[in-house]
Structure formats: structure tokens, C-alpha cells
Design a protein around this motif. Structure first.
Motif, PDB file in Angstrom:
ATOM      1  N   MET A   1     -23.783  72.792 -86.727  1.00 45.11           N
ATOM      2  CA  MET A   1     -23.978  72.243 -87.055  1.00 45.11           C
ATOM      3  C   MET A   1     -25.214  72.540 -88.950  1.00 45.11           C
ATOM      4  O   MET A   1     -26.079  72.459 -89.050  1.00 45.11           O
ATOM      5  CB  MET A   1     -24.298  70.601 -87.509  1.00 45.11           C
ATOM      6  N   PRO A   2     -24.217  73.589 -89.453  1.00 44.35           N
ATOM      7  CA  PRO A   2     -25.374  74.037 -90.870  1.00 44.35           C
ATOM      8  C   PRO A   2     -25.912  73.097 -91.513  1.00 44.35           C
ATOM      9  O   PRO A   2     -26.031  71.707 -91.800  1.00 44.35           O
ATOM     10  CB  PRO A   2     -24.366  74.685 -91.364  1.00 44.35           C
ATOM     11  N   TYR A   3     -27.408  73.665 -92.012  1.00 43.23           N
ATOM     12  CA  TYR A   3     -28.227  72.414 -92.262  1.00 43.23           C
ATOM     13  C   TYR A   3     -28.154  70.896 -91.806  1.00 43.23           C
ATOM     14  O   TYR A   3     -28.751  70.022 -92.123  1.00 43.23           O
ATOM     15  CB  TYR A   3     -27.938  72.644 -93.550  1.00 43.23           C
ATOM     16  N   LYS A   4     -28.309  71.191 -90.573  1.00 45.79           N
ATOM     17  CA  LYS A   4     -28.608  69.740 -89.705  1.00 45.79           C
ATOM     18  C   LYS A   4     -29.785  68.931 -90.109  1.00 45.79           C
ATOM     19  O   LYS A   4     -30.068  67.682 -89.968  1.00 45.79           O
ATOM     20  CB  LYS A   4     -28.358  69.589 -88.909  1.00 45.79           C
ATOM     21  N   TYR A   5     -31.327  69.557 -90.317  1.00 43.14           N
ATOM     22  CA  TYR A   5     -32.460  69.373 -90.207  1.00 43.14           C
ATOM     23  C   TYR A   5     -32.480  68.658 -91.854  1.00 43.14           C
ATOM     24  O   TYR A   5     -32.504  67.373 -92.434  1.00 43.14           O
ATOM     25  CB  TYR A   5     -32.915  69.747 -89.923  1.00 43.14           C
ATOM     26  N   PHE A   6     -32.302  69.597 -93.272  1.00 39.69           N
ATOM     27  CA  PHE A   6     -31.857  69.098 -94.077  1.00 39.69           C
ATOM     28  C   PHE A   6     -31.466  68.245 -94.311  1.00 39.69           C
ATOM     29  O   PHE A   6     -31.492  67.039 -95.318  1.00 39.69           O
ATOM     30  CB  PHE A   6     -31.440  70.162 -95.253  1.00 39.69           C
ATOM     31  N   HIS A   7     -29.602  67.882 -93.483  1.00 39.71           N
ATOM     32  CA  HIS A   7     -29.065  66.340 -93.868  1.00 39.71           C
ATOM     33  C   HIS A   7     -29.561  65.121 -93.004  1.00 39.71           C
ATOM     34  O   HIS A   7     -29.744  64.363 -93.423  1.00 39.71           O
ATOM     35  CB  HIS A   7     -27.977  66.340 -92.829  1.00 39.71           C
ATOM     36  N   ASN A   8     -29.971  65.518 -91.717  1.00 31.78           N
ATOM     37  CA  ASN A   8     -30.862  64.426 -91.424  1.00 31.78           C
ATOM     38  C   ASN A   8     -32.254  63.944 -92.491  1.00 31.78           C
ATOM     39  O   ASN A   8     -32.210  62.390 -92.184  1.00 31.78           O
ATOM     40  CB  ASN A   8     -31.608  64.898 -89.895  1.00 31.78           C
ATOM     41  N   MET A   9     -32.386  64.778 -93.149  1.00 32.97           N
ATOM     42  CA  MET A   9     -34.230  64.866 -93.673  1.00 32.97           C
ATOM     43  C   MET A   9     -33.179  63.904 -94.975  1.00 32.97           C
ATOM     44  O   MET A   9     -33.765  61.884 -95.593  1.00 32.97           O
ATOM     45  CB  MET A   9     -34.743  65.496 -93.989  1.00 32.97           C
ATOM     46  N   THR A  10     -32.502  64.765 -95.372  1.00 34.26           N
ATOM     47  CA  THR A  10     -31.919  63.463 -97.127  1.00 34.26           C
ATOM     48  C   THR A  10     -30.444  61.700 -96.787  1.00 34.26           C
ATOM     49  O   THR A  10     -30.400  61.328 -97.961  1.00 34.26           O
ATOM     50  CB  THR A  10     -30.893  64.424 -97.024  1.00 34.26           C
ATOM     51  N   SER A  11     -30.327  62.516 -95.402  1.00 37.06           N
ATOM     52  CA  SER A  11     -29.294  60.779 -94.740  1.00 37.06           C
ATOM     53  C   SER A  11     -30.663  59.907 -94.389  1.00 37.06           C
ATOM     54  O   SER A  11     -29.517  58.919 -94.961  1.00 37.06           O
ATOM     55  CB  SER A  11     -28.452  61.449 -93.989  1.00 37.06           C
ATOM     56  N   ASN A  12     -31.345  59.875 -93.406  1.00 37.45           N
ATOM     57  CA  ASN A  12     -32.852  58.582 -94.078  1.00 37.45           C
ATOM     58  C   ASN A  12     -33.323  59.136 -94.765  1.00 37.45           C
ATOM     59  O   ASN A  12     -34.501  59.949 -94.184  1.00 37.45           O
ATOM     60  CB  ASN A  12     -32.594  59.415 -91.991  1.00 37.45           C
ATOM     61  N   TRP A  13     -33.293  57.986 -95.904  1.00 35.46           N
ATOM     62  CA  TRP A  13     -34.892  58.028 -96.632  1.00 35.46           C
ATOM     63  C   TRP A  13     -36.247  57.969 -96.028  1.00 35.46           C
ATOM     64  O   TRP A  13     -36.814  58.537 -96.389  1.00 35.46           O
ATOM     65  CB  TRP A  13     -34.354  57.687 -97.626  1.00 35.46           C
ATOM     66  N   TRP A  14     -35.807  56.990 -94.851  1.00 31.84           N
ATOM     67  CA  TRP A  14     -37.883  56.764 -94.561  1.00 31.84           C
ATOM     68  C   TRP A  14     -37.912  58.209 -93.860  1.00 31.84           C
ATOM     69  O   TRP A  14     -38.897  58.632 -93.851  1.00 31.84           O
ATOM     70  CB  TRP A  14     -37.418  55.945 -93.378  1.00 31.84           C
ATOM     71  N   GLU A  15     -37.090  59.153 -93.619  1.00 34.04           N
ATOM     72  CA  GLU A  15     -37.877  60.694 -92.877  1.00 34.04           C
ATOM     73  C   GLU A  15     -38.189  61.310 -94.130  1.00 34.04           C
ATOM     74  O   GLU A  15     -39.440  61.706 -93.647  1.00 34.04           O
ATOM     75  CB  GLU A  15     -36.480  61.423 -91.916  1.00 34.04           C
ATOM     76  N   LEU A  16     -37.540  61.462 -94.604  1.00 35.39           N
ATOM     77  CA  LEU A  16     -37.902  62.786 -96.163  1.00 35.39           C
ATOM     78  C   LEU A  16     -39.130  61.623 -96.879  1.00 35.39           C
ATOM     79  O   LEU A  16     -39.855  62.357 -97.212  1.00 35.39           O
ATOM     80  CB  LEU A  16     -36.723  62.970 -96.808  1.00 35.39           C
ATOM     81  N   ALA A  17     -38.802  60.023 -96.953  1.00 36.42           N
ATOM     82  CA  ALA A  17     -40.697  59.524 -97.503  1.00 36.42           C
ATOM     83  C   ALA A  17     -41.666  59.954 -96.972  1.00 36.42           C
ATOM     84  O   ALA A  17     -42.967  60.177 -97.475  1.00 36.42           O
ATOM     85  CB  ALA A  17     -39.838  57.892 -98.076  1.00 36.42           C
ATOM     86  N   THR A  18     -41.498  59.772 -95.453  1.00 40.14           N
ATOM     87  CA  THR A  18     -42.685  59.333 -93.962  1.00 40.14           C
ATOM     88  C   THR A  18     -43.403  60.938 -94.853  1.00 40.14           C
ATOM     89  O   THR A  18     -44.334  61.722 -94.768  1.00 40.14           O
ATOM     90  CB  THR A  18     -42.346  59.896 -93.428  1.00 40.14           C
ATOM     91  N   LEU A  19     -42.326  62.562 -95.134  1.00 41.15           N
ATOM     92  CA  LEU A  19     -42.382  63.856 -94.641  1.00 41.15           C
ATOM     93  C   LEU A  19     -43.418  64.006 -96.278  1.00 41.15           C
ATOM     94  O   LEU A  19     -44.375  64.310 -96.243  1.00 41.15           O
ATOM     95  CB  LEU A  19     -41.394  64.540 -94.976  1.00 41.15           C
ATOM     96  N   LEU A  20     -42.613  63.660 -97.298  1.00 41.09           N
ATOM     97  CA  LEU A  20     -43.169  63.963 -98.722  1.00 41.09           C
ATOM     98  C   LEU A  20     -44.736  63.427 -98.751  1.00 41.09           C
ATOM     99  O   LEU A  20     -45.534  63.294 -99.317  1.00 41.09           O
ATOM    100  CB  LEU A  20     -42.151  63.154 -99.758  1.00 41.09           C
ATOM    101  N   LEU A  21     -44.904  61.827 -98.362  1.00 40.76           N
ATOM    102  CA  LEU A  21     -46.298  61.270 -98.470  1.00 40.76           C
ATOM    103  C   LEU A  21     -47.062  61.889 -97.679  1.00 40.76           C
ATOM    104  O   LEU A  21     -48.128  61.841 -98.177  1.00 40.76           O
ATOM    105  CB  LEU A  21     -45.774  59.710 -97.915  1.00 40.76           C
TER     106      LEU A  21
END
Length: 372
Positions: A254-274
């Protein structure tokens, strides 16, 4: 509690232990700076005094991290620890050097001299930290192995996992893995500087200024390598599980799998950004403020959040947390690599004691600080 819930729960615990471990690697970071900061015997003793009392906590967390993996995801343990054994032997050997060094560095009758053990500490701080980063990078960029469960029935060779003939050396020389390894190293160095600024204060004005400058240098290098790692991660091709049955799943690229994981699960991306914001805040304020000494707690908590978010991206979202570059169907997921429901349930009750263990670690940390 269903098996799927238990698998998710134990991956969460693995993520927490990983975040704590990366934070505690600041001890290794301090050891790496023994030569660059320890220009005099007095300064080397200051560094050892500030960092050395915490080395048992790092080692204990590493052992606990490995033990938790063994209990909850034994197929990963047998595949990675048993297959990529050169990588893990080097990691463990570097930590043995650390334990020996703190035991004998100042002991009477030391025939090798203090400098020898300082060199051992430097090896553990640099090599051990980079190799741990390499081991974690395999969660995203994969490894060369195959898994055949039918081999368990073989009377001659009941080995279900086969690794590449280099047995872990190939992971060490993978450029993408090394990017994360170097980022972890300089993160540990930066946090060591901030921690010593917090512990020692500005009682030694010249040393405090030196620590602040070194924090800026190591922090800048960390930011560069971490941004490169994020670019590699978000553009990487991952493996996704298509069917619900984890043990007989179809695995596809799956191309860009980890990017899709982060963007589709907002809590993952929010935790990373924080986490990233906290690390940058702690670093920038420590570097540009003349008397700010609490940066380690901002960068430490930020590091913890960033690490657990990366673990979430690697394991959740029907993602293979150890992709197989040789045979995608052999890739490990939290569904096909976990223990049985009974084992995970029993261990879940034991995990209720974790908050008490963390409280004990905090208490021991405070007592050690009082004695330093």
C-alpha cells in the motif's frame, strides 16, 4: 475482552514502553558527550554523576520492553530476536559494556584505567543507541525473512522463521534505518544536555553555557534527521492486511501507508504533532533563554508522545508492524503474531500493576537526584 481488543491493548503497552525507553536513552546520550563536553576530569565526573545513577532504569526498561514483546507477540520475538541475532547481540553487548563500566570505572585496583571504561561508555552511548533506532526502523521499512508455520510440525527442523543469511547485518547498513538511528542518537544527546542543565543548574556558568550550545548543535542535527525520517516514512510503501482473519490474511503493498494511517486516525497525527511541538518548544526555549532549565520535561514528554504515535502508525490500521521484504505474506501484524487469548487475558490482569511500577520508578528517580 475479545482477542482483538487484547491485541490492541498490548500494542498500546508496547508503545508506552517504547516511548519511555527512548526518553531514558538520554543516559546513553550523556555518555556519548563524555569526550566533547568532558574536557576536564572534573567535568567528566559531573557528567557521570548526573547520568550514571539512571543507567539501571534504561537497562531495566529495555529488558521489560523485550519481555513484553516476548509475552504478547512471541512470533515477533522468535523471528526478530532469533533471526537478526547479530543486530541484537551487538545491542546487548554494548549494554554489557555500560554495566561493567559503571561498576569498575572508579573501583580500587582498576588496572585498565578510567579512560578505558569511558571509551566503553562512549561505545554504548553511540553504537547502542544507533542500533536501537535501526531495530525500530525495521517496523516501517521491513526486513528479509520468511515465516512458515507448517514447519512447527517438522521433526527435523521445527523452525518457523527464516532470516536472511546476514542475520541482521543487512538492517544495520540500510540507509533508511540508519537515518532513524542517527536521529535517536542526537535526540538522546540533546536530552542529556537539557537534563544536565536541569540537574546542575547554572552553578558552573561556563559549563552551563557549553551545555546550552551543545543542546543547540545536537538538537539541530536531530531535527534535520527526524524530518528526513518523516519524509521517508510518509512516502514509504507499507503492507496492509485485507481480510479480517489475522492468521490467514491477505497482505498487499500500500503506497503511502503510514501517511494514510496518520491522516485517517486523527489521534495518531495529533499525538505526533503535539510531541514535535513540545520537543521544539523545550529545545528552543532552553537554547535562547539564559536561565531556563526545565526544557528536559517538555522534550521528554514530547519524545514520549512522538514515539508512541509512531508505534501506533506501525501496528494499528491493519498494518504489518514488521514487513517482510522477501515474502509479503510472511509479514507480522498484531493479529498473526500475538499470544493466545488466554495468555493475553492473564497478562492483562498483571499489567494493572504497571502504574505502581511507574510510580516506583519516579520515586527512585527522585531519590537518586537527591543523592547526586
Amino acid at each position: 475482552m475479545t482477542l482483538e481488543y487484547l491485541q490492541n491493548y498490548w500494542w498500546l503497552l508496547i508503545s508506552v514502553l517504547g516511548g519511555i525507553l527512548v526518553f531514558l536513552l538520554m543516559v546513553q546520550g550523556g555518555q556519548t558527550l563524555l569526550y566533547s563536553l568532558g574536557t576536564t576530569e572534573e567535568r567528566r565526573d559531573k557528567i557521570i554523576g548526573a547520568m550514571g545513577s539512571k543507567w539501571e532504569l534504561t537497562f531495566t526498561t529495555l529488558v521489560t520492553f523485550g519481555g513484553a514483546f516476548f509475552a504478547s507477540f512471541p512470533l515477533y520475538y522468535s523471528t526478530c530476536f532469533g533471526g537478526a541475532y547479530w543486530l541484537w547481540i551487538l545491542i546487548l553487548f554494548s549494554f554489557v559494556l555500560q554495566a561493567v563500566s559503571y561498576e569498575y570505572r572508579r573501583k580500587k585496583g582498576n588496572v585498565y584505567g578510567t579512560r578505558t571504561y569511558d571509551a566503553f561508555l562512549f561505545i554504548n552511548g553511540s553504537v547502542g543507541t544507533i542500533l536501537l533506532g535501526v531495530a525500530v526502523a525495521m517496523f516501517f521499512f521491513g526486513a528479509e525473512f520468511t515465516v512458515n508455520r507448517d514447519n512447527i510440525l517438522s521433526g527435523q527442523a521445527p523452525v518457523i522463521s527464516q532470516w536472511a543469511s546476514t542475520h541482521g547485518f543487512e538492517a544495520i547498513f540500510n540507509a533508511r534505518n540508519l537515518v532513524l538511528g542517527v536521529a535517536v542518537l542526537f535526540l538522546a544527546c540533546m536530552q542529556a544536555c537539557l537534563y544536565m542543565m536541569n540537574r546542575l543548574g547554572d552553578s558552573d556558568g561556563d559549563f552551563f553555557i557549553t551545555l546550552r550550545r551543545m543542546a543547540f548543535v545536537t538538537g539541530s542535527i536531530f531535527v534535520i534527521f527526524f524530518l528526513v525520517f518523516l519524509a521517508l516514512l510518509f512516502t514509504a510503501t507499507g503492507y496492509e492486511v485485507l481480510t479480517a482473519d489475522g492468521r490467514n490474511a491477505s497482505v498487499v503493498e500500500m503506497p503511502y501507508k503510514y501517511f494514510h494511517n496518520m491522516t485517517s486516525n486523527w489521534w495518531e497525527l495529533a499525538t505526533l504533532l503535539l510531541g514535535v511541538v513540545l520537543v521544539l518548544y523545550g529545545l528552543i526555549r532552553s537554547v535562547f533563554s539564559k536561565c531556563f532549565t526545565s526544557g528536559i520535561w517538555f522534550t521528554g514528554f514530547g519524545t514520549f508522545l512522538a514515539v508512541i504515535s509512531l508505534f501506533w502508525a506501525a501496528g494499528y490500521g491493519n498494518t504489518a508492524f514488521l514487513p517482510s521484504l522477501t515474502d509479503p505474506m510472511s509479514s507480522l501484524t498484531i493479529r498473526n503474531a500475538s499470544s493466545t487469548e488466554f495468555t493475553l487475558t492473564a497478562m492483562s490482569y498483571a499489567s494493572l500493576f504497571i502504574p505502581f511500577v511507574l510510580a516506583y520508578i519516579w520515586y527512585v528517580w527522585r531519590q537518586m537526584d537527591k543523592k547526586d
